[in-house]
Scaffold this motif. Structure first.
Motif, PDB file in Angstrom:
ATOM      1  N   THR A  93     -56.367 -21.669  50.257  1.00 43.66           N
ATOM      2  CA  THR A  93     -55.700 -20.476  49.753  1.00 43.66           C
ATOM      3  C   THR A  93     -56.308 -19.180  50.470  1.00 43.66           C
ATOM      4  N   LEU A  94     -55.546 -18.446  51.135  1.00 45.46           N
ATOM      5  CA  LEU A  94     -56.024 -17.238  51.742  1.00 45.46           C
ATOM      6  C   LEU A  94     -55.398 -16.084  51.642  1.00 45.46           C
ATOM      7  N   LEU A  95     -55.702 -14.998  51.311  1.00 38.14           N
ATOM      8  CA  LEU A  95     -55.169 -13.765  51.316  1.00 38.14           C
ATOM      9  C   LEU A  95     -54.214 -13.239  52.420  1.00 38.14           C
ATOM     10  N   SER A  96     -54.933 -13.899  53.428  1.00 38.80           N
ATOM     11  CA  SER A  96     -54.220 -13.209  54.765  1.00 38.80           C
ATOM     12  C   SER A  96     -53.153 -14.210  55.101  1.00 38.80           C
ATOM     13  N   ALA A  97     -52.835 -15.489  54.597  1.00 36.20           N
ATOM     14  CA  ALA A  97     -51.887 -16.263  54.739  1.00 36.20           C
ATOM     15  C   ALA A  97     -50.639 -15.763  54.864  1.00 36.20           C
ATOM     16  N   THR A  98     -49.771 -16.334  55.652  1.00 33.88           N
ATOM     17  CA  THR A  98     -48.414 -15.995  55.729  1.00 33.88           C
ATOM     18  C   THR A  98     -47.344 -16.788  54.966  1.00 33.88           C
ATOM     19  N   VAL A  99     -47.758 -18.144  54.640  1.00 33.44           N
ATOM     20  CA  VAL A  99     -46.906 -18.989  53.964  1.00 33.44           C
ATOM     21  C   VAL A  99     -47.362 -18.889  52.319  1.00 33.44           C
ATOM     22  N   SER A 100     -46.163 -18.867  51.659  1.00 33.87           N
ATOM     23  CA  SER A 100     -46.204 -18.880  50.161  1.00 33.87           C
ATOM     24  C   SER A 100     -46.566 -20.390  49.634  1.00 33.87           C
ATOM     25  N   HIS A 101     -47.386 -20.350  48.684  1.00 27.38           N
ATOM     26  CA  HIS A 101     -47.831 -21.654  48.122  1.00 27.38           C
ATOM     27  C   HIS A 101     -46.570 -22.428  47.690  1.00 27.38           C
ATOM     28  N   ALA A 102     -45.396 -21.789  47.224  1.00 27.69           N
ATOM     29  CA  ALA A 102     -44.380 -22.058  46.560  1.00 27.69           C
ATOM     30  C   ALA A 102     -43.422 -22.962  47.915  1.00 27.69           C
ATOM     31  N   GLU A 103     -43.675 -22.627  49.047  1.00 33.51           N
ATOM     32  CA  GLU A 103     -42.738 -22.996  50.174  1.00 33.51           C
ATOM     33  C   GLU A 103     -43.487 -23.869  50.988  1.00 33.51           C
TER      34      GLU A 103
END
Length: 203
Positions: free
Chosen positions: A137-147
């Motif tokens: 889990t990263l605030l800078s990630a671009t992928v949603s946890h739900a997707e």
């Protein structure tokens, strides 16, 4: 004189344990509570080993890197137990899962879920053989946890409360995801984020 307490007393003695009767004041001091319950159990601390974990035993697993808050840790253990996760792995210098605050926050789940303590190097070596997804889990990630697409068994890796996942830990993940922030808050409490992720990968 209570039947349940008598059963507990007999079972403790039968298992080779010791039963000690103390005053209410001593119970309050030991439990750090002004209104202690009638019984306190004292148990040996138990840690599992990475090599003893069977990834096929559960769909979800949790690893925490340098978590600092015992209340957060205990709540994550409780949530992981509730969702049927396989273990909670403590990576690096984490707070003590057997501290009073952590144990109290587990609400008994400390007895239900294997706990592992490991350093970063051993975790990285073990993670190389993980058969499913490792998700950070990263605030800078671009992928949603739900997707994101998760391969089971899924190992969730979360960073600590102040810094999140450092780059070397994030690099161990197959995918890094973010939990969208739709209000003014810019992040979630660690235990809440863990709960969201645990149920996302185990449902």
């Amino acid at each position: 004189g209570r039947p349940l307490l008598e059963r507990a007393r007999k079972a403790t003695l039968a298992a080779g344990g010791q039963v000690i009767e103390v005053t209410r004041d001593i119970l309050a001091k030991v439990s750090r509570r002004d209104n202690p319950q009638a019984v306190i159990g004292v148990f040996r601390q138990v840690f599992a080993r990475l090599e003893d974990l069977d990834p096929a035993a559960a769909t979800g697993w949790v690893a925490l890197h340098r978590v600092r808050d015992p209340g957060n840790l205990g709540t994550v253990i409780r949530t992981a137990d509730a969702a049927g996760c396989g273990a909670v792995i403590l990576v690096g210098e984490c707070c003590d899962p057997y501290s009073v605050e952590a144990v109290r926050a587990t609400m008994g789940s400390i007895f239900a879920l294997p706990l592992v303590r490991v350093d970063e190097a051993d975790f990285a070596a073990w993670r190389a053989g993980w058969p499913g997804s490792v998700v950070g889990t990263l605030l800078s990630a671009t992928v949603s946890h739900a997707e994101a697409a998760y391969r089971r068994p899924t190992l969730i890796l979360l960073g600590n409360e102040q810094q999140g996942l450092p780059p070397d830990m994030a690099a161990l993940c197959d995918v890094n995801v973010k939990i969208p922030m739709r209000g003014r808050a810019d992040s979630l409490n660690l235990s809440v984020a863990a709960g969201v992720m645990i149920y996302a990968v185990t449902n």
